[in-house]
Every structure is written in C-alpha cells, then in structure tokens.
Write an enzyme that holds these catalytic residues in place. Structure first.
Site, mmCIF file in Angstrom:
data_model
loop_
_atom_site.group_PDB
_atom_site.id
_atom_site.type_symbol
_atom_site.label_atom_id
_atom_site.label_comp_id
_atom_site.label_asym_id
_atom_site.label_seq_id
_atom_site.Cartn_x
_atom_site.Cartn_y
_atom_site.Cartn_z
ATOM 1 N N CYS A 87 0.844 -1.204 0.000
ATOM 2 C CA CYS A 87 0.000 0.000 0.000
ATOM 3 C C CYS A 87 0.880 1.255 0.000
ATOM 4 O O CYS A 87 1.666 1.439 -0.914
ATOM 5 C CB CYS A 87 -0.995 -0.038 1.157
ATOM 6 S SG CYS A 87 -2.382 1.121 0.941
ATOM 7 N N HIS A 197 -3.670 -4.883 -0.519
ATOM 8 C CA HIS A 197 -3.270 -5.492 0.745
ATOM 9 C C HIS A 197 -3.334 -7.018 0.630
ATOM 10 O O HIS A 197 -4.412 -7.600 0.747
ATOM 11 C CB HIS A 197 -4.210 -5.038 1.865
ATOM 12 C CG HIS A 197 -4.030 -3.621 2.273
ATOM 13 N ND1 HIS A 197 -3.154 -3.237 3.271
ATOM 14 C CD2 HIS A 197 -4.610 -2.485 1.816
ATOM 15 C CE1 HIS A 197 -3.211 -1.913 3.408
ATOM 16 N NE2 HIS A 197 -4.079 -1.448 2.545
ATOM 17 N N GLU A 199 -2.461 -9.113 2.794
ATOM 18 C CA GLU A 199 -2.862 -9.660 4.090
ATOM 19 C C GLU A 199 -4.369 -9.604 4.312
ATOM 20 O O GLU A 199 -4.896 -10.220 5.242
ATOM 21 C CB GLU A 199 -2.132 -8.927 5.227
ATOM 22 C CG GLU A 199 -2.653 -7.555 5.585
ATOM 23 C CD GLU A 199 -2.200 -6.438 4.656
ATOM 24 O OE1 GLU A 199 -2.450 -5.264 4.991
ATOM 25 O OE2 GLU A 199 -1.581 -6.734 3.603
#
EC number: 4.3.2.10
Length: 216
Positions: A87, A197, A199
């Site tokens: 990001c 992202h 994750e």
C-alpha cells in the site's frame, strides 16, 4: 534423517504507519517466523523485510525517516536482501508523492509520481482484479481474474523506467483500473511491492505472500 529446514525470518517494519498486526498474522500463516520491530540490526539481518503503510505519503515518509527506515531499505537492497512494500509502503518507493498540491520526496527506488486517483469514486475501497505481468513470480499459482483488496486514494498512473546499462531488464509491472489504469504491483529484483493489501486478500493474498517467502 536430515533436520527440518528452519523457517525464514521476516521483519514487519514498525514505523507507526501500517497494519502491522494484520501483516504479522498473514506472514506467519504463510509459513515464516515473524517479528514486528524498528530495530535496525534485526531489520537488516532478517531474511525478508515487509514495509507496510497506511495514511498520507508525507506522514509515512516522516515516520520512516524517524525510524531510519530509509537506510534499512536502501542498504538491504544494495546487498540484494528482499523487501516487500504494501500500500503506502509501495508508494514511498517511488520518487515523489503529491497530495493537495504538496510534493514530498520518496525513496526514489523507482522513478514516478504518486498522485490522486483519476476516478469518480475515491477512495478506491474494495475488491479488484490485477492484470499480472507474464512471468510473474509474485502471482505464480494465482488464477487469472482473482480479486485483491484495495484501500487507497492515490496511485502511480505512469510507469517510468529507463535502463542505465544494456544488462538491465525492466521490472515486471501489474496494473489495475479504477477510473484509469494505475500500478498495482512491481517485481524488481529483491524489491517487490503491491498497492493492494495481500494480508486482507484471502487465499489469493496468502498465495502471494507464500510466493514471496519462497524467494527468501
């Protein structure tokens, strides 16, 4: 019987501007030993360094410099040690960011300017596909059309790369469109980065993190 191969050690750089706990959990699930720290020596000596980022470009750069993060990133890359930016942690790898007319210098690992998204709806928040480049190791094993999670209002719209000698090869660049195309991922030797992202991107994001850890 040979001893089991030890898990790769990844440091999530804690400089005050990232979802470090989410990154820690996702990297651990992908099979690495993870530590959140801003300690210079531990970050330098880890097998992999993940640089997260949430918020404004200028604030992230200020936090990174306060934590000596720019030295860590630059010296790791000089030694061929892997770094993954996520990001705003990807955005600060470019030469500059422009927010509300104010220009801030980035790490300049790549030329280019981070600017406002060219879209009717901002921020770009939610799931979107990525046009992965041919030969990508980052996206290996990820089916075409898979979606990833984005949350951002700024991006790099124009990829600028000029080889300084004949042996250099251009980085692999993945693109996403929200209003207009922007850079969503880059693979450049030991330096990889994603605007989205991983994750927070479910199984597809887990595959990307596993692919990165597999290169450490």
């Amino acid at each position: 019987m040979s001893a089991a191969t030890p898990a790769k050690r990844v440091v999530v750089l804690d400089y005050g501007f990232g979802n470090v706990r989410s990154a820690e959990r996702a990297v651990a699930r992908a099979g690495a030993e993870v530590e959140i720290t801003r300690d210079y020596d531990r970050a330098m000596n880890a097998d992999g360094l993940l640089v997260p980022g949430v918020g404004a470009f200028a604030s992230c750069m200020a936090g990174l410099r306060e934590a000596r993060g720019e030295w860590i990133v630059e010296r790791r890359l000089a030694g061929g040690r892997p770094v993954l930016g996520v990001c705003v942690g990807m955005q600060i790898l470019f030469a500059r960011g422009v927010e509300h007319g104010v220009e801030t210098e980035g790490l300049a690992e790549w030329p280019g300017t981070v600017g406002p998204l060219k879209a009717d709806v901002v921020p770009h928040m939610g799931w979107n596909t990525v046009d992965a480049p041919a030969g990508s190791r980052l996206f290996a094993g990820v089916p075409s059309g898979e979606r990833f999670y984005f949350v951002h209002s700024y991006a790099v719209h124009d990829w600028e790369f000029e080889a300084t000698h004949a042996a250099m090869t251009a980085p692999l660049v993945g693109w996403t469109t929200h209003g207009s195309p922007f850079v969503a991922a880059v693979e450049n030797g030991p330096l990889w980065a994603t605007q989205f992202h991983p994750e927070k991107s479910g199984d597809a994001g887990a595959q990307l993190l596993s692919n990165w850890i597999g290169t450490l």
